[in-house]
Scaffold this motif. Structure first.
Motif, PDB file in Angstrom:
ATOM      1  N   GLU A 107      39.288  51.079  41.137  1.00  0.00           N
ATOM      2  CA  GLU A 107      38.789  51.194  39.767  1.00  0.00           C
ATOM      3  C   GLU A 107      39.458  52.339  39.014  1.00  0.00           C
ATOM      4  O   GLU A 107      39.725  52.248  37.816  1.00  0.00           O
ATOM      5  CB  GLU A 107      37.261  51.373  39.756  1.00  0.00           C
ATOM      6  N   ASN A 108      39.778  53.421  39.725  1.00  0.00           N
ATOM      7  CA  ASN A 108      40.499  54.527  39.097  1.00  0.00           C
ATOM      8  C   ASN A 108      41.905  54.112  38.703  1.00  0.00           C
ATOM      9  O   ASN A 108      42.430  54.516  37.666  1.00  0.00           O
ATOM     10  CB  ASN A 108      40.574  55.720  40.050  1.00  0.00           C
ATOM     11  N   LYS A 144      43.559  54.330  34.998  1.00  0.00           N
ATOM     12  CA  LYS A 144      44.657  55.267  34.777  1.00  0.00           C
ATOM     13  C   LYS A 144      45.976  54.590  34.417  1.00  0.00           C
ATOM     14  O   LYS A 144      46.778  55.128  33.668  1.00  0.00           O
ATOM     15  CB  LYS A 144      44.857  56.124  36.034  1.00  0.00           C
ATOM     16  N   PHE A 145      46.206  53.386  34.982  1.00  0.00           N
ATOM     17  CA  PHE A 145      47.548  52.819  34.910  1.00  0.00           C
ATOM     18  C   PHE A 145      47.659  51.494  34.158  1.00  0.00           C
ATOM     19  O   PHE A 145      48.769  51.035  33.904  1.00  0.00           O
ATOM     20  CB  PHE A 145      48.099  52.600  36.330  1.00  0.00           C
ATOM     21  N   THR A 169      48.732  44.932  36.623  1.00  0.00           N
ATOM     22  CA  THR A 169      47.309  44.864  36.965  1.00  0.00           C
ATOM     23  C   THR A 169      47.011  43.636  37.826  1.00  0.00           C
ATOM     24  O   THR A 169      45.992  43.603  38.516  1.00  0.00           O
ATOM     25  CB  THR A 169      46.450  44.815  35.688  1.00  0.00           C
ATOM     26  N   GLU A 170      47.896  42.647  37.790  1.00  0.00           N
ATOM     27  CA  GLU A 170      47.702  41.468  38.635  1.00  0.00           C
ATOM     28  C   GLU A 170      47.965  41.793  40.106  1.00  0.00           C
ATOM     29  O   GLU A 170      47.220  41.363  40.989  1.00  0.00           O
ATOM     30  CB  GLU A 170      48.626  40.339  38.182  1.00  0.00           C
TER      31      GLU A 170
END
Length: 374
Positions: free
Chosen positions: A37-38, A42-43, A51-52
């Motif tokens: 989750e961080n 953050k990214f 993100t995939e």
């Protein structure tokens, strides 16, 4: 029968103890990672983060052609053995202790400590790049050095900054980070690597994580993380979950480039146009192989990098300590020296542990001379 039973029990217990110890050691070597989750928070907005796949993305896709690998494919077992490509004599080096360092750092000087470990003195500060003083694997017997480091970590002078290019074992050493963790040192690392440092005891407020094109300052020095074609990871399941980076390090009068590990690409020309010219470049020259043509720089590409970023002085790094690419220990430096001479690039090649002022102190082709440790 009872005796056999007892011996068997003790043997099993010993085996479990050894296996447990190895798992503990390796888990400690892997280091901590940010929670998922961080990572999203953050990214997720970065153009170089997926993100995939939950991983960072290289500017160019890395290629692996096992059928084109030069030097054969001895398999992973080679990392447990003494390399057949190692030098057959002790490499020359200037052995160092704390007493060999002045109390006040120079305005501009450099020590090459072997492979990618470089100590830069700039504007009266000491900056340590990718500190590795022992072998380069999750267990002490993996990826052995050709020879000892010219400096023990316990003999390091006072350090102001530690800069990490990425989290591979030949660039980020757990024992050294733990040794430095409780000192008044600022650590600069690519995104995600800070979690590993924090897990090894570095205070969170001593860590600055940088994304590509992101700067930070320390006194008169500006450090900017820049792109590279490479990858990251310390175990089988964390590939590219941390970022890797090259760096521009600009002081009051000198501008330094550190390539980190990178393949050759158009990002280098863009770095030169935006952040160059540079007075000096620390450039990786070893690790190349036709089987992985974009993972590291070939010798002619190391020279092209210097031309792209606008520098005439190159300190070759990422060589002379580990066999990572299945060719003789001095093949890369021989090829780079020849290419440099043909292209008016001045090599700065101190022996390991020798202090030099780039462009002022002469160095020579010491790898061509059989010499004993000084």
């Amino acid at each position: 029968m009872k005796r056999i039973y007892k011996v068997s029990i003790w043997a099993i217990a010993l085996l479990l103890l050894v296996m447990g110890s190895m798992v503990y050691i390796m888990t400690n070597q892997f280091g901590k990672m940010d929670a998922l989750e961080n990572r999203h928070a953050k990214f997720s907005e970065l153009t170089y983060y997926s993100t995939e796949r939950n991983e960072f993305i290289s500017p160019e896709k890395l290629i692996f052609n096992p059928e084109q690998t030069t030097g054969g494919d001895p398999g992973f077992a080679r990392f447990f053995k003494t390399s057949p490509n190692a030098p057959q004599f002790p490499l020359p080096k200037q052995m160092l202790s704390k007493n060999d360092f002045s109390e006040t750092p120079s305005e501009y000087a450099v020590y090459w400590l072997g492979h990618s470990t470089v100590l830069l003195e700039l504007d009266g500060k000491r900056i340590l790049f990718d500190p590795v003083f022992e072998n380069a694997g999750p267990l002490p017997i993996i990826t052995r050095r050709y020879d000892v480091s010219p400096l023990k970590r316990e003999d390091l002078p006072e350090i102001d900054l530690v800069i990490i290019t990425h989290d591979h074992y030949d660039h980020l050493e757990t024992a050294t980070i733990k040794f430095l963790a409780d000192r008044e040192i600022q650590f600069i690392a690519p995104l995600g690597v800070g979690a590993r440092l924090e897990g090894w005891g570095v205070p969170k407020d001593h860590i600055t994580e940088l994304g590509w094109e992101q700067p930070t300052t320390y006194g008169s020095i500006t450090i900017t993380a820049l792109p590279g074609i490479h990858y990251s990871g310390r175990s089988h399941n964390d590939r590219n979950q941390t970022l890797w980076a090259s760096y521009a390090v600009r002081g009051a009068e000198k501008n330094i480039f550190s390539s980190g590990d990178t393949g050759y690409g158009r990002h280098l020309k863009e770095i030169g146009e935006k952040y160059g010219p540079f007075d000096m470049a620390f450039v990786e020259i070893d690790g190349w192989n036709k089987g992985w043509p974009l993972t590291h720089l070939f010798p002619h590409e190391a020279i092209q990098l210097c031309q792209d970023i606008g520098t005439e002085h190159m300190l070759p790094t990422h060589w002379g300590v580990f066999d990572l690419a299945l060719h003789p220990w001095d093949e890369s430096i021989q090829m780079v020296a020849s290419e440099a001479a043909a292209n008016n690039i001045q090599l700065v090649t101190p022996i390991m542990g020798e202090k030099v002022i780039p462009g002022v102190d002469p160095t020579n082709n010491w790898w061509e001379i059989k010499a004993t440790t000084r």
